[in-house]
Scaffold this active site. Sequence first.
Site: not given
Length: 459
Positions: A177, A194-196, A319
């Site tokens: 993040q 993580s690249a995305h 939920c």
Amino acid sequence: MPYFDAASAAPLHPVARQALLAALDEGWADPARLYREGRRARLLLDAAREAAAEAVGCRPDELVFTPSGTRAVHSGVSGALAGRRRVGRRLVVSAVEHSSVLHAGEAHAAAGGTVTEVPVGRTGAVDPAAFAAELGEGAALACLQSANHEVGTEQPVAEVAEACRAAGVPLLVDAAQSLGWGPVPEGWSLLAASAHKWGGPAGVGLLAVRKGVRFAPQGPSDERESGRAPGFENLPAIVAAAASLRAVRAEAAEGARLRELVDRIRARVPELVPDVEVVGDPVRRLPHLVTFSCLYVDGETLLSELDREGFSVSSGSSCTSSTLTPSHVLRAMGVLSEGNVRVSLPAGTDSADVDRFLAVLPGVVASVRERLGAAPAASEPEPAEELVVDALGKRCPIPVIELAKVIGSVRVGGTVTVLSDDAAARLDIPAWCEMRGQRYVGETATPQGAPAYVVRRTT
């Protein structure tokens, strides 16, 4: 349509798109071959590795590219534990790690190892002293995220890294993040990302392992990526990932702008919407992310209504989860989970879109509450000593709504016992008490074994 879920996946950065298209033409060959096309592909791969290593803060030969951030975490955890199996078989993690870390821990436990979870405070951060206390006998590896994926709280990585160094325990940092927003503090032994998450293409992760760290890759060996990520490299995606990481790191002003927009959301939501808890550290946090929870709201309905209004947001509410259990992050923090909304702004978010979100939100929450019948009932003339609310078989936020309706019907000092078999009630009823100034007595069980939560009226 405003997309406010960059923490799940950031839109593809323009630089990533350009690099991807160029690499499709130039980087399609096998970089392990010695002919012209292979040498050209190898140059692209080496350049991408150098750019990524510079952003991470490691040597190029310490970094490998993986098929995903999750694979990077799993490979890092299993390889480090295997490399230090003679030291011990205990894995130390924070209670709010990403599910990829927790799943790696489950696999380690299933294989005979042990996992120690370090609790967090109400803001979601670990206490470095508490973390250090778990680094004793048998600790083979520690894992700590750089910043939380659900609430944005930054962890005290530097302090924990120093404690790990003193204890001789390597530290794996999940920087998925935060890496796009800035470097991770020094002291880590392994790092995954993580690249995305920063605007690169999906399907590219990276794993850095410092020289000197005992590491034994698990699974069938391969000659590619130092044996740590078998299989043919997705070179165009790798090139785009490295190019976009360099680009977002150069856009420091955008992070400052998004922080101001998030500050506006953090300040205005409690003013505009009653009975809301904004969670996470207000200062030590990611610049683009804010999470808040709304009492008496069904999270799934709330997200659907916001989507109807044109806003794509996420949630940690039970939920909205197929598991019917609250987010492990919110549970570990001890904060309200019902009606949870996570807003994570991508680069380029228009200020006007944030203003429109703030204008739309109060009406959406009010309509969902009205639909659920959440208006508390007036107090009875002669309050009772105690009441029992039977909410068995009802999902969040109904048990809390029923509690709110009757709390005024008992005298000050009287109790309301809520019967609920919804896992979220164990978290949301104490959180409701803290928000509304009532006293949570504790959890008991009925003779039939049903969970019962006792609340004493104090105001």
